[in-house]
Write a protein that holds these residues in place. Structure first.
Motif, PDB file in Angstrom:
ATOM      1  N   ARG C 196       0.840  -1.207   0.000  1.00  0.00           N
ATOM      2  CA  ARG C 196       0.000   0.000   0.000  1.00  0.00           C
ATOM      3  C   ARG C 196       0.869   1.249   0.000  1.00  0.00           C
ATOM      4  O   ARG C 196       1.262   1.764   1.041  1.00  0.00           O
ATOM      5  CB  ARG C 196      -0.885  -0.008   1.241  1.00  0.00           C
ATOM      6  N   PRO C 197       1.157   1.804  -1.181  1.00  0.00           N
ATOM      7  CA  PRO C 197       2.193   2.844  -1.283  1.00  0.00           C
ATOM      8  C   PRO C 197       1.691   4.277  -1.146  1.00  0.00           C
ATOM      9  O   PRO C 197       2.442   5.197  -1.448  1.00  0.00           O
ATOM     10  CB  PRO C 197       2.730   2.604  -2.697  1.00  0.00           C
ATOM     11  N   ASP C 198       0.457   4.496  -0.676  1.00  0.00           N
ATOM     12  CA  ASP C 198      -0.097   5.865  -0.688  1.00  0.00           C
ATOM     13  C   ASP C 198       0.867   6.909  -0.133  1.00  0.00           C
ATOM     14  O   ASP C 198       1.039   7.985  -0.707  1.00  0.00           O
ATOM     15  CB  ASP C 198      -1.394   5.938   0.133  1.00  0.00           C
ATOM     16  N   ALA C 199       1.477   6.583   0.998  1.00  0.00           N
ATOM     17  CA  ALA C 199       2.314   7.588   1.667  1.00  0.00           C
ATOM     18  C   ALA C 199       3.549   7.934   0.850  1.00  0.00           C
ATOM     19  O   ALA C 199       4.180   8.966   1.088  1.00  0.00           O
ATOM     20  CB  ALA C 199       2.730   7.072   3.043  1.00  0.00           C
ATOM     21  N   TYR C 200       3.890   7.095  -0.124  1.00  0.00           N
ATOM     22  CA  TYR C 200       5.114   7.285  -0.895  1.00  0.00           C
ATOM     23  C   TYR C 200       4.876   7.899  -2.271  1.00  0.00           C
ATOM     24  O   TYR C 200       5.828   8.239  -2.968  1.00  0.00           O
ATOM     25  CB  TYR C 200       5.825   5.937  -1.056  1.00  0.00           C
ATOM     26  N   VAL C 201       3.634   8.004  -2.667  1.00  0.00           N
ATOM     27  CA  VAL C 201       3.350   8.503  -4.022  1.00  0.00           C
ATOM     28  C   VAL C 201       2.619   9.836  -4.002  1.00  0.00           C
ATOM     29  O   VAL C 201       2.339  10.396  -5.054  1.00  0.00           O
ATOM     30  CB  VAL C 201       2.510   7.478  -4.828  1.00  0.00           C
ATOM     31  N   ASP C 202       2.311  10.335  -2.819  1.00  0.00           N
ATOM     32  CA  ASP C 202       1.517  11.555  -2.735  1.00  0.00           C
ATOM     33  C   ASP C 202       2.305  12.658  -2.033  1.00  0.00           C
ATOM     34  O   ASP C 202       2.296  12.780  -0.809  1.00  0.00           O
ATOM     35  CB  ASP C 202       0.220  11.268  -1.974  1.00  0.00           C
ATOM     36  N   PRO C 203       3.001  13.517  -2.802  1.00  0.00           N
ATOM     37  CA  PRO C 203       3.829  14.565  -2.191  1.00  0.00           C
ATOM     38  C   PRO C 203       3.021  15.671  -1.522  1.00  0.00           C
ATOM     39  O   PRO C 203       3.622  16.574  -0.937  1.00  0.00           O
ATOM     40  CB  PRO C 203       4.625  15.124  -3.384  1.00  0.00           C
ATOM     41  N   THR C 204       1.688  15.623  -1.590  1.00  0.00           N
ATOM     42  CA  THR C 204       0.940  16.638  -0.830  1.00  0.00           C
ATOM     43  C   THR C 204       0.985  16.321   0.664  1.00  0.00           C
ATOM     44  O   THR C 204       0.671  17.175   1.483  1.00  0.00           O
ATOM     45  CB  THR C 204      -0.547  16.716  -1.255  1.00  0.00           C
ATOM     46  N   ARG C 205       1.371  15.108   1.029  1.00  0.00           N
ATOM     47  CA  ARG C 205       1.427  14.760   2.454  1.00  0.00           C
ATOM     48  C   ARG C 205       2.649  15.406   3.106  1.00  0.00           C
ATOM     49  O   ARG C 205       3.752  15.325   2.570  1.00  0.00           O
ATOM     50  CB  ARG C 205       1.532  13.254   2.632  1.00  0.00           C
ATOM     51  N   PRO C 206       2.461  15.971   4.269  1.00  0.00           N
ATOM     52  CA  PRO C 206       3.591  16.682   4.893  1.00  0.00           C
ATOM     53  C   PRO C 206       4.782  15.766   5.182  1.00  0.00           C
ATOM     54  O   PRO C 206       5.927  16.206   5.154  1.00  0.00           O
ATOM     55  CB  PRO C 206       2.983  17.235   6.190  1.00  0.00           C
TER      56      PRO C 206
END
Lengths: 472, 472, 472
Positions: C196-206
């Motif tokens: 589950r790579p969400d945290a690694y593909v979304d640069p809007t996350r701080p």
């Protein structure tokens, strides 16, 4: 020949097991008093208590559910006495009534016909199915009844078993009819106003500057400044609350609630008064004011009702000739998750805040409204509204929201009607359908019958009373 | 072993009370003639009246409902003889048929399977449930029947009980097949063209300039100017009307209808012909032309059919190899309230204007289409279309729109098919479902049975005939 | 007094004919092993196999379906021990359990109550309907059972009949629990990770830059360049695959998939690492990465699961105090047709590619997801998810998609749960509902019963196994 059937089990499920459960549930709620927390009945009819003039004024002219479908079948609105009270072309009431009866077939399957037939049988004791042939006879029979004292508004109020009736009122109103009723020792009912500030918070409306002036006059505050404007609105809310209001009502093209900074709000307010605000600024101001109203609601406890996403007066020529509320308002796609976030970020968990979300866009029930009400203590799910306050849509509504929020974050039925005599039929319809829905859950072994009965009573009576803070 | 069941009560409600009512309603409509006001059958098959070549060409190749689902299960389109008439890789019809039979399980629960099985039993007298094992035997039996005179197109037309069959035609068509049929004294049927101008009103299409040239040629008008272009379209509409057309049909990415000023329209038209119009300008022109078509419809009375909000040719590689209409058109969210407002402001209450709104986006039924048709005399609700002309969706459709518009502003069933032999099965399905819906209303005491029977007959026969102005 | 009913025919249709068919179908699937291809159970509970500490930690604290509805009824989250494992205010488990029991009525009609009651009866042998009065007694009885060996996680895994359980894991995880289980000779089950790579593909996350650093560390690749970042992701996918993963899972605010050019991707990647990418660039990068993940999936065969269109942490104050996944994620309108087109243009017909589309926006089932799965071999329809994995919504789902794609392009049920003991109840519910749906088709003569039985078995067992490529 053809009689209206009005079967005792109407609207209940046809599956025998479900029907017998539904009957027991319905028996437990059929005779509960009516709480009507949102509607458009003119309080003056109860204050004056004069006989209704004729069947057309009662059943056709003010009911845009009826006039719009006749118009859709080619009947010009001016043949229907629209708008009420100020006919462009005066038409004989008998003619209007005849037009309705000639089109009885056009209402097959619609709730309007269901309500009208319920009223004929249950309010007026008339069982004849209307048609071109019997229109005159029906007109005469109805006229004869309307002349009798037991068909005056107050007598009907008692017969209907209404406990509380909320009206919808202009913030500048002096609420004279409400006061007259409250001060009348012979009147035992409870008619409460609702604060509806749309005309005062939306500077895109051409008459907005005049509305602000009027607001200043009635509240005795200088509304030429933004601060005065806010103070005036707060005073009017207090005035409404002092005269029994428990809620405010907000209709808007969308549910936007992004607040402005005070200086930006002041600047746009001033520009809008001068007529120099852009449409974008005026819209931003309207959205700002929704959150501002929520702020006031935290203070005074008036329950917010939100009715967004209907494009009013879709056909301009009709609006210019006949005015608003004649049947050409058309829903648009609704969105609440993003639009209401600014407001809910601020006040969504405030202990005194409450907002009831209505929609005419069914998709939103399971997608947005139920999830919002399933988290925020302040958010309640409003009953299906307007185009969807109808048998199949009410069942779809329950099926869409119950999975996510159960029953006790839904606000109970709201009749929203301008047609006084349809109130009992509308509430009875809602009770039958809620019982039908609950009976299915019982028959599918998803809810024990004792809890279904308690829930049916909550939906019919306790929830509207408590949600709208009108519990006596 | 396994036989196709084709139960006489198929699609009727299972509740015994509802079923017995539904049976009586269905009996009243089952044998009414078929009015098919919108479809894609090639009129040439009736003009030529040649035997259908083989089962694959009849059941599989032209039916993108069938080919797309086989493709979804991994069958390359070139193994299915797609596109019809011009196979990229020639495939034996027997192979194509076998592929279908091997995937019979993949169609469980779909209307395609329902229609195919109805055709096998009712048109061809074959009860064997297709499978890998019996594919060859079925191919042979079907081939044998197709060779017989009673399975030729005209014989089937009579057997199917078709009264009127509308085709969909290019405005530049000479309608030779329609003429041939009309002039053939041995032909008793009625096949009428429909004016479908999409290719001529949308300058975003790469072949638009050539289309405008072609339009000029067939109409003998200089279409290098906007005025000539409009005149040419008017002449073609007149030509179609003279050859029996009663309607036009409009497919578009959206329902936008904002008109341009004449000078702006001229300017974009000229730019588009030169290939210099921007995509925004081309889109604005396409929307302008929808309202322009409505203006012409007020004059000539052709009924507009609007089919918006499908993204055509979603997979470009498939389109480039196999062309359009092979199953990769995907719906998008639809919007009518705002999009159609400019058109309806102008012509919505014009006495000669009529527009039937179709959708593949179910949300829109209760939210927009029913409310529009419930006010504007000119607007009618189109039957569920394409992905949703199916058993459950048709019931959802009735449940979604009836509350707001009743039955008599809905246009009746439209088969929209390319599969000639599926016409009776599709109309029969729609009749069964309308009867199922009406039976529920009767069983729930919402509609008397005598009115339900009359309504069932209206939906099956009178409404398509009157709505599309094809009443004989 | 009040007992939980748990009727053997619960959730089956009440119509007698449909019910008897549904019973036969259900008998054919009730005891099939459970394939759980997507969920949020912590694999550590099985690796450690310790007793569950108490009823509150088991039934309330980790289940945001339960905590959000209690919060909606005015219970502050800190009274519920939220977030799990790290209570802001420590609360006695007995208090938490009592709060749930006091609000049992609030869950009427919800699947949460259905699941909880199923667990009480079927897992714990407790039939008492929870209430304020019996809360303590229930707490004691449950605690007593939880201390027994047969209520430890592994014993329950066997009792539940789970064959495969997929977890959801961070790409940087070392999958220690999965390894421990795989290497444990006493363990016979199969617990597989999901990438589950969400945290690694979304640069809007701080926290994105730190995530990229972590990714570099675990993969031993320099992730300060875009090329290194891509390589690191590929290595982690390979690592997951080597440890049993068959799928990746992707949650995103929307389904956008527009790819960037390599140079543009590199540029935004570098800017995002420095914190100078604009929100628009960051969003463009996130969409690009969805298609990039699809490219990798063509290579390694991991099945993509797409869960878009939920606005996470709607109430910021709640998020800041309690963290994510506590019940204030709210769905938004979903769109796939346009959003996924770039991805499907590239890989939609790739023989190794597979993507399962989930939604919380029901409109999309018939409008977009079914049509996409009805054409693209790679696209499968995901089961109703989150707010709509519920009795009525599951039936609506089947009714919405079956017409267009039949059954065999749907992926089978997915429990998506954090509540370990609810797994059998959730799968059992889905099986009952699929049987209910199939039974209606049989009773309406739309599907032969032998094929319905085969289909029920496919939906319950074979389809999740084959769709997610976890067939043993």
């Amino acid at each position: 020949m053809s009689e209206i059937e009005l079967h005792p089990d109407r609207l209940l499920p046809t599956d025998p097991r479900q029907r017998s459960i539904a009957r027991r549930l319905y028996d437990a709620v059929a005779r509960l008093p009516i709480i009507s927390p949102h509607g458009h009945v003119d309080p003056g009819i109860l204050a004056r208590d004069e006989p209704f003039p004729d069947p057309a004024s009662l059943f056709v002219v003010p009911d845009h559910y009826v006039t719009r479908l006749l118009h859709a079948h080619g009947v010009p609105l001016d043949r229907l006495g629209v708008p009420p009270g100020n006919p462009v072309t005066p038409v004989e009431p008998r003619e209007i009534w005849r037009t309705l009866c000639e089109h009885w077939w056009a209402f097959r399957g619609t709730p309007s016909r269901y309500w009208l037939e319920s009223e004929l049988v249950e309010v007026f004791g008339i069982r004849l199915r209307p048609s071109a042939e019997n229109a005159d006879r029906l007109f005469d029979e109805l006229s004869e009844r309307l002349a009798r004292p037991e068909f005056r508004p107050r007598a009907l109020y008692e017969r209907f078993g209404i406990e509380v009736l909320a009206t919808t009122d202009d913030p500048a109103s002096d609420l004279a009819d409400h006061k007259a009723l409250a001060e009348d020792p012979t009147w035992k009912g409870r008619v409460i106003p609702t604060f509806r500030p749309d005309a005062y918070v939306d500077p895109t409306r051409p008459d907005w500057p005049r509305a602000i002036e009027r607001l200043g006059a009635v509240s005795d505050v200088d509304t030429t400044s933004y601060a005065g404007y806010i103070e005036a609105l707060e005073k009017r809310r207090a005035y409404f609350k002092a005269h029994g209001a428990t809620a405010s009502d907000h209709g808007a093209p969308d549910a936007g609630s992004e607040p402005l900074t005070p200086s930006e709000a002041s600047r746009i307010f001033a520009a809008a008064l001068k007529g120099t605000a852009t449409p974008e600024e005026a819209t931003a101001f309207r959205r700002h004011m929704l959150t501002e109203m929520a702020r006031m609601a935290c203070d005074d406890g008036l329950v917010m009702q939100l009715h967004p996403a209907v494009l009013r007066n879709h056909h301009t020529a009709t609006y210019e000739r006949f005015g608003p509320d004649v049947g050409c308002d058309i829903p648009t796609a609704a969105e609440y998750t993003r639009a209401l976030r600014p407001l809910l970020e601020r006040y969504g968990t405030h202990p005194n805040f409450r907002i009831v979300l209505f929609t005419t866009d069914e998709d939103v029930f399971s997608r947005e409204i139920a999830p919002l009400a399933g988290f925020y203590p302040s958010v309640f799910v409003g009953a299906p509204w307007w185009f969807i306050d109808t048998p199949d849509a009410i069942l779809r509504f329950r099926a869409a929201v119950t999975d996510t929020v159960g029953f006790h974050k839904t606000a109970g039925f709201v009749d929203d009607t301008r047609a006084y005599c349809s109130i009992p039929a509308r509430h009875d319809m809602a009770r039958r359908l809620d019982c039908a829905f609950l009976a299915r859950l019982v028959a599918e072994h998803r809810l024990p019958e004792d809890e279904a009965i308690e829930t049916a009573r909550d939906l019919a009576y306790h929830l509207p009373a408590s949600t709208f803070r009108i519990a006596s």
